[in-house]
Design an enzyme around this catalytic site. Structure first.
Site, PDB file in Angstrom:
ATOM      1  N   ALA A  14      34.895  87.258 -24.554  1.00 29.55           N
ATOM      2  CA  ALA A  14      35.493  85.920 -24.392  1.00 29.55           C
ATOM      3  C   ALA A  14      35.023  85.306 -23.075  1.00 29.55           C
ATOM      4  O   ALA A  14      34.639  84.121 -23.018  1.00 29.55           O
ATOM      5  CB  ALA A  14      37.021  86.027 -24.425  1.00 29.55           C
ATOM      6  N   ASN A  40      36.464  96.873 -22.775  1.00 29.36           N
ATOM      7  CA  ASN A  40      36.601  97.141 -24.206  1.00 29.36           C
ATOM      8  C   ASN A  40      35.495  96.527 -25.043  1.00 29.36           C
ATOM      9  O   ASN A  40      35.056  97.114 -26.023  1.00 29.36           O
ATOM     10  CB  ASN A  40      37.940  96.598 -24.710  1.00 29.36           C
ATOM     11  CG  ASN A  40      39.066  97.547 -24.380  1.00 29.36           C
ATOM     12  OD1 ASN A  40      38.822  98.685 -23.990  1.00 29.36           O
ATOM     13  ND2 ASN A  40      40.278  97.083 -24.538  1.00 29.36           N
ATOM     14  N   SER A  41      35.064  95.313 -24.673  1.00 31.82           N
ATOM     15  CA  SER A  41      34.047  94.653 -25.505  1.00 31.82           C
ATOM     16  C   SER A  41      32.810  95.527 -25.605  1.00 31.82           C
ATOM     17  O   SER A  41      32.225  95.687 -26.676  1.00 31.82           O
ATOM     18  CB  SER A  41      33.646  93.306 -24.905  1.00 31.82           C
ATOM     19  OG  SER A  41      34.695  92.401 -25.016  1.00 31.82           O
ATOM     20  N   GLN A  45      32.724  99.201 -31.476  1.00 32.63           N
ATOM     21  CA  GLN A  45      31.779  99.777 -32.437  1.00 32.63           C
ATOM     22  C   GLN A  45      31.654  98.871 -33.648  1.00 32.63           C
ATOM     23  O   GLN A  45      30.602  98.365 -33.979  1.00 32.63           O
ATOM     24  CB  GLN A  45      32.265 101.157 -32.882  1.00 32.63           C
ATOM     25  CG  GLN A  45      32.321 102.176 -31.772  1.00 32.63           C
ATOM     26  CD  GLN A  45      32.881 103.519 -32.237  1.00 32.63           C
ATOM     27  OE1 GLN A  45      33.311 103.685 -33.373  1.00 32.63           O
ATOM     28  NE2 GLN A  45      32.868 104.483 -31.351  1.00 32.63           N
ATOM     29  N   GLY A  47      32.339  95.495 -35.913  1.00 33.11           N
ATOM     30  CA  GLY A  47      31.630  94.279 -35.534  1.00 33.11           C
ATOM     31  C   GLY A  47      32.438  93.018 -35.485  1.00 33.11           C
ATOM     32  O   GLY A  47      33.540  92.993 -34.947  1.00 33.11           O
ATOM     33  N   GLU A 112      35.481  96.821 -43.924  1.00 34.14           N
ATOM     34  CA  GLU A 112      36.509  97.527 -43.139  1.00 34.14           C
ATOM     35  C   GLU A 112      37.858  97.335 -43.821  1.00 34.14           C
ATOM     36  O   GLU A 112      37.990  96.527 -44.749  1.00 34.14           O
ATOM     37  CB  GLU A 112      36.524  97.012 -41.692  1.00 34.14           C
ATOM     38  CG  GLU A 112      35.351  97.548 -40.885  1.00 34.14           C
ATOM     39  CD  GLU A 112      35.364  97.176 -39.415  1.00 34.14           C
ATOM     40  OE1 GLU A 112      36.319  96.499 -38.978  1.00 34.14           O
ATOM     41  OE2 GLU A 112      34.420  97.547 -38.716  1.00 34.14           O
ATOM     42  N   ASP A 207      46.719  94.165 -16.773  1.00 34.28           N
ATOM     43  CA  ASP A 207      46.826  93.414 -15.508  1.00 34.28           C
ATOM     44  C   ASP A 207      47.056  91.911 -15.732  1.00 34.28           C
ATOM     45  O   ASP A 207      47.883  91.300 -15.068  1.00 34.28           O
ATOM     46  CB  ASP A 207      45.514  93.501 -14.702  1.00 34.28           C
ATOM     47  CG  ASP A 207      45.249  94.888 -14.182  1.00 34.28           C
ATOM     48  OD1 ASP A 207      46.054  95.786 -14.435  1.00 34.28           O
ATOM     49  OD2 ASP A 207      44.207  95.044 -13.512  1.00 34.28           O
ATOM     50  N   HIS A 228      44.886 102.433 -33.735  1.00 36.50           N
ATOM     51  CA  HIS A 228      43.735 102.691 -34.609  1.00 36.50           C
ATOM     52  C   HIS A 228      43.941 104.070 -35.218  1.00 36.50           C
ATOM     53  O   HIS A 228      44.262 105.025 -34.507  1.00 36.50           O
ATOM     54  CB  HIS A 228      42.438 102.641 -33.790  1.00 36.50           C
ATOM     55  CG  HIS A 228      41.220 102.521 -34.642  1.00 36.50           C
ATOM     56  ND1 HIS A 228      40.772 103.548 -35.439  1.00 36.50           N
ATOM     57  CD2 HIS A 228      40.360 101.493 -34.843  1.00 36.50           C
ATOM     58  CE1 HIS A 228      39.682 103.145 -36.086  1.00 36.50           C
ATOM     59  NE2 HIS A 228      39.416 101.896 -35.738  1.00 36.50           N
ATOM     60  N   ARG A 274      45.506  98.862 -41.068  1.00 35.01           N
ATOM     61  CA  ARG A 274      45.516  99.933 -40.065  1.00 35.01           C
ATOM     62  C   ARG A 274      46.878 100.558 -39.821  1.00 35.01           C
ATOM     63  O   ARG A 274      46.983 101.768 -39.632  1.00 35.01           O
ATOM     64  CB  ARG A 274      45.007  99.383 -38.733  1.00 35.01           C
ATOM     65  CG  ARG A 274      43.546  99.280 -38.738  1.00 35.01           C
ATOM     66  CD  ARG A 274      42.984  99.052 -37.392  1.00 35.01           C
ATOM     67  NE  ARG A 274      41.554  98.900 -37.619  1.00 35.01           N
ATOM     68  CZ  ARG A 274      40.739  98.267 -36.821  1.00 35.01           C
ATOM     69  NH1 ARG A 274      41.189  97.720 -35.713  1.00 35.01           N
ATOM     70  NH2 ARG A 274      39.467  98.182 -37.089  1.00 35.01           N
ATOM     71  N   HIS A 331      45.108 100.729 -29.756  1.00 34.27           N
ATOM     72  CA  HIS A 331      43.805 100.064 -29.894  1.00 34.27           C
ATOM     73  C   HIS A 331      43.848  98.602 -29.472  1.00 34.27           C
ATOM     74  O   HIS A 331      42.943  98.128 -28.799  1.00 34.27           O
ATOM     75  CB  HIS A 331      43.393 100.191 -31.358  1.00 34.27           C
ATOM     76  CG  HIS A 331      42.012  99.693 -31.662  1.00 34.27           C
ATOM     77  ND1 HIS A 331      40.896 100.173 -31.012  1.00 34.27           N
ATOM     78  CD2 HIS A 331      41.565  98.767 -32.564  1.00 34.27           C
ATOM     79  CE1 HIS A 331      39.812  99.566 -31.505  1.00 34.27           C
ATOM     80  NE2 HIS A 331      40.201  98.706 -32.427  1.00 34.27           N
ATOM     81  N   ARG A 366      46.416  92.751 -36.327  1.00 34.62           N
ATOM     82  CA  ARG A 366      45.110  92.081 -36.384  1.00 34.62           C
ATOM     83  C   ARG A 366      44.239  92.672 -37.484  1.00 34.62           C
ATOM     84  O   ARG A 366      44.148  93.889 -37.645  1.00 34.62           O
ATOM     85  CB  ARG A 366      44.394  92.239 -35.045  1.00 34.62           C
ATOM     86  CG  ARG A 366      42.983  91.716 -35.032  1.00 34.62           C
ATOM     87  CD  ARG A 366      42.334  91.951 -33.694  1.00 34.62           C
ATOM     88  NE  ARG A 366      42.249  93.367 -33.388  1.00 34.62           N
ATOM     89  CZ  ARG A 366      41.219  94.139 -33.701  1.00 34.62           C
ATOM     90  NH1 ARG A 366      40.175  93.642 -34.336  1.00 34.62           N
ATOM     91  NH2 ARG A 366      41.221  95.414 -33.366  1.00 34.62           N
TER      92      ARG A 366
END
Ligand code: SIN
Length: 527
Positions: A14, A40-41, A45, A47, A112, A207, A228, A274, A331, A366
């Protein structure tokens, strides 16, 4: 004291997409507490989901996103995410973004969980985040984008009108610096590091959420946390992600008795949403069983999943034997700083994009691979907004005041928070555990303080973890139903009457926690 037009805190997708959009217009400063690529970005893994397949449509992607999020979303925002996301991905493709292709040159679109179509673009097999970060970094000219690495932002500075106009940082030697700009953007990611089992980079401990909360921003949906299902489990701990794309390629979940554990749980089997798969694996493990991802049916595994193969090799798990031990881990957090569709918060001059934000698109859970999409879309949109606004006048900078004596006493180790979160605010929650963790948090001699100049970086980290843990636990206690990433054993079903579309919104009200419920068109003050 240094000045910029725009300060971005965090360096994931982002942040980089925003900087890429702004670089021809403004002087941009990106501040990160670690290295640019530690986040994290870079680790992602799986996409980017986008409805580009011949049989796919915006509507189908929209429907899957709502279903996974258990209809807790703002539907217009979801529709805009997918429409804009499709356009942005198409434009990245035109600019040469390195997405994997089939032998015939067409895009390779993966499957997925909870997707009804193959729509996951990926790069380097399972190295999508790394390839995309490198691609975005290369597209930054360097002239008007400055990176400040190794500095942790510990305070958002506001002017006398309450507008956010700067940040204070500490570097690894605890030296304090101040930076000022008319626009401050939080792109600090999520909260995985609050749990001992996580797919996240360990530095990601919320943070941005704590900073925004202390400054008076509203946060919402903090109870919705995605675990996850498949993290590699070796020697009693999780040590990295085994992408859902592996299940998308046909891997199945077996327990140590050889039983296919999803068979009686969900018709979508291993590709159920998930939270359903994570809960099932968790229950098996609670019964003392081990769970394995059986990859024996996947051809050319090492070629398709080079980084997962390397991870397994590192931990002496044989790909040839084809049984990867797995366990769930934290996750993604669906909640965060409340923003509108452009990334504005309730504090003038302060914006939030990516996982740190709660813009209403993920709902209670998500959909897989919608988060890199979110980063791209909200980075681009906020860029457009800021270009339209212009940099604005140079901020009215308050005198740099380091407040001596404002020290916090933190009598516990951050691991105590992590253990409490995993055991009491983890995959399956109940009132007793939540109350016990909340009691422990409230017993600590800490209050909500904006000025914490004297404490060390490590102490501030722990303090921020305490704040975020409090917000998650309080929100989880209030929601007396199960929905998506919030599972209560004492309220095991979705409550369509009382809790449908109701959001818990938290705010620091002069040192006290203010709780509101936001319903469709109504706000109720709870406490
Ligand atoms: C994965 O590769 O399984 C993670 C992808 C995501 O969370 O979107």
């Amino acid at each position: 004291m240094e000045k910029a037009d725009i300060i971005i805190i965090g360096s994931g997708i982002a942040a980089l997409q925003l900087a890429r959009r702004l670089q021809d217009h403004f002087y941009v400063m990106i501040i990160t507490k670690d290295k640019i690529k530690s986040g994290n970005s870079y680790l992602a893994q799986g996409g980017i989901a986008a409805p580009l397949g011949l049989k796919d449509s915006v509507h189908a992607h929209f429907r899957d996103t709502l279903e996974a999020g258990r209809y807790h979303q703002d539907e217009d925002s979801v529709k805009r995410l997918i429409e804009d996301g499709k356009m942005i991905v198409e434009s990245l493709l035109k600019d040469g973004a390195p997405f994997d292709r089939q032998k015939d040159g067409s895009l390779s679109l993966g499957m997925e969980g909870a997707h009804s179509e193959q729509r996951i673009l990926h790069s380097g097999g399972d190295q999508t985040g790394k390839y995309l970060v490198e691609f975005l970094l290369k597209s930054l000219s360097g002239e008007k984008v400055e990176f400040v690495e190794g500095e942790m932002v510990y305070e958002l500075v506001k002017d006398d009108k309450g507008r956010c106009c700067g940040v204070k940082t500490k570097n690894k030697d605890e030296a304090i610096r101040s930076y000022y700009a008319p626009h401050i953007v939080l792109a600090t990611g999520g909260i995985g590091g609050l749990y001992p089992s996580t797919s996240n980079h360990p530095a990601v401990t919320g943070d941005g959420m704590a900073l925004a909360f202390l400054a008076g921003a509203k946060l919402s949906d903090m109870e919705f946390i995605q675990f996850h299902p498949t993290l590699l489990w070796v020697n009693g701990r999780t040590c990295g992600l085994i992408s859902e794309a592996v299940r998308g390629e046909g891997a199945i979940l077996l327990n140590d008795e050889g039983k296919r554990i999803m068979e009686e749980v969900d018709p979508l089997l291993e590709l159920a949403p998930r939270h359903v798969v994570a809960e099932c694996i968790h229950k098996e493990r609670q019964m003392g069983k081990s769970v394995y991802l059986d990859i024996r049916g996947i051809k050319d595994f090492q070629e398709k999943f080079p980084s997962i193969s390397a991870l397994c090799l590192k931990h002496q798990i044989s790909i040839e034997d084809g049984m990867i031990p797995v366990s769930p881990g934290c996750h993604f957090v669906m909640g965060g700083i409340v923003t509108d569709d452009e990334g504005r918060t309730n504090i003038p001059g302060l914006y939030a994009i990516g996982e740190v934000a709660c813009s209403g698109i993920h709902g209670a859970n998500r959909l897989a691979s919608n988060s890199l999409l979110e980063g791209l879309v909200y980075g681009e949109r906020l860029g457009n907004l800021l270009i339209q606004k212009g940099a604005g006048c140079s901020p009215h900078v308050p005198v740099d005041d380091i407040k001596e004596g404002n020290s916090l006493h933190i009598p516990f180790h951050s691991d105590e928070i992590r253990e409490g979160m995993m055991n009491r605010v983890g995959i399956i929650r109940h009132e007793e555990g939540l109350l016990a963790h909340l009691k422990w948090l409230k017993e600590q001699p800490l209050t909500f303080r904006e000025h914490i100049d004297v404490n060390s970086r490590e102490e501030i980290h722990t303090y921020f973890m305490w704040i975020v843990s409090l917000l998650v636990t309080q929100s989880a206690l209030l929601r007396r139903e199960s929905r998506g990433g919030h599972i209560r054993s004492d309220f095991p079903v979705e409550d369509h009457d009382e809790w449908f579309k109701r959001k818990t919104v938290l705010q620091n009200n002069d040192g006290r926690l203010r709780v509101e419920y936001h319903e469709q068109n109504e706000t109720k003050i709870y406490a």
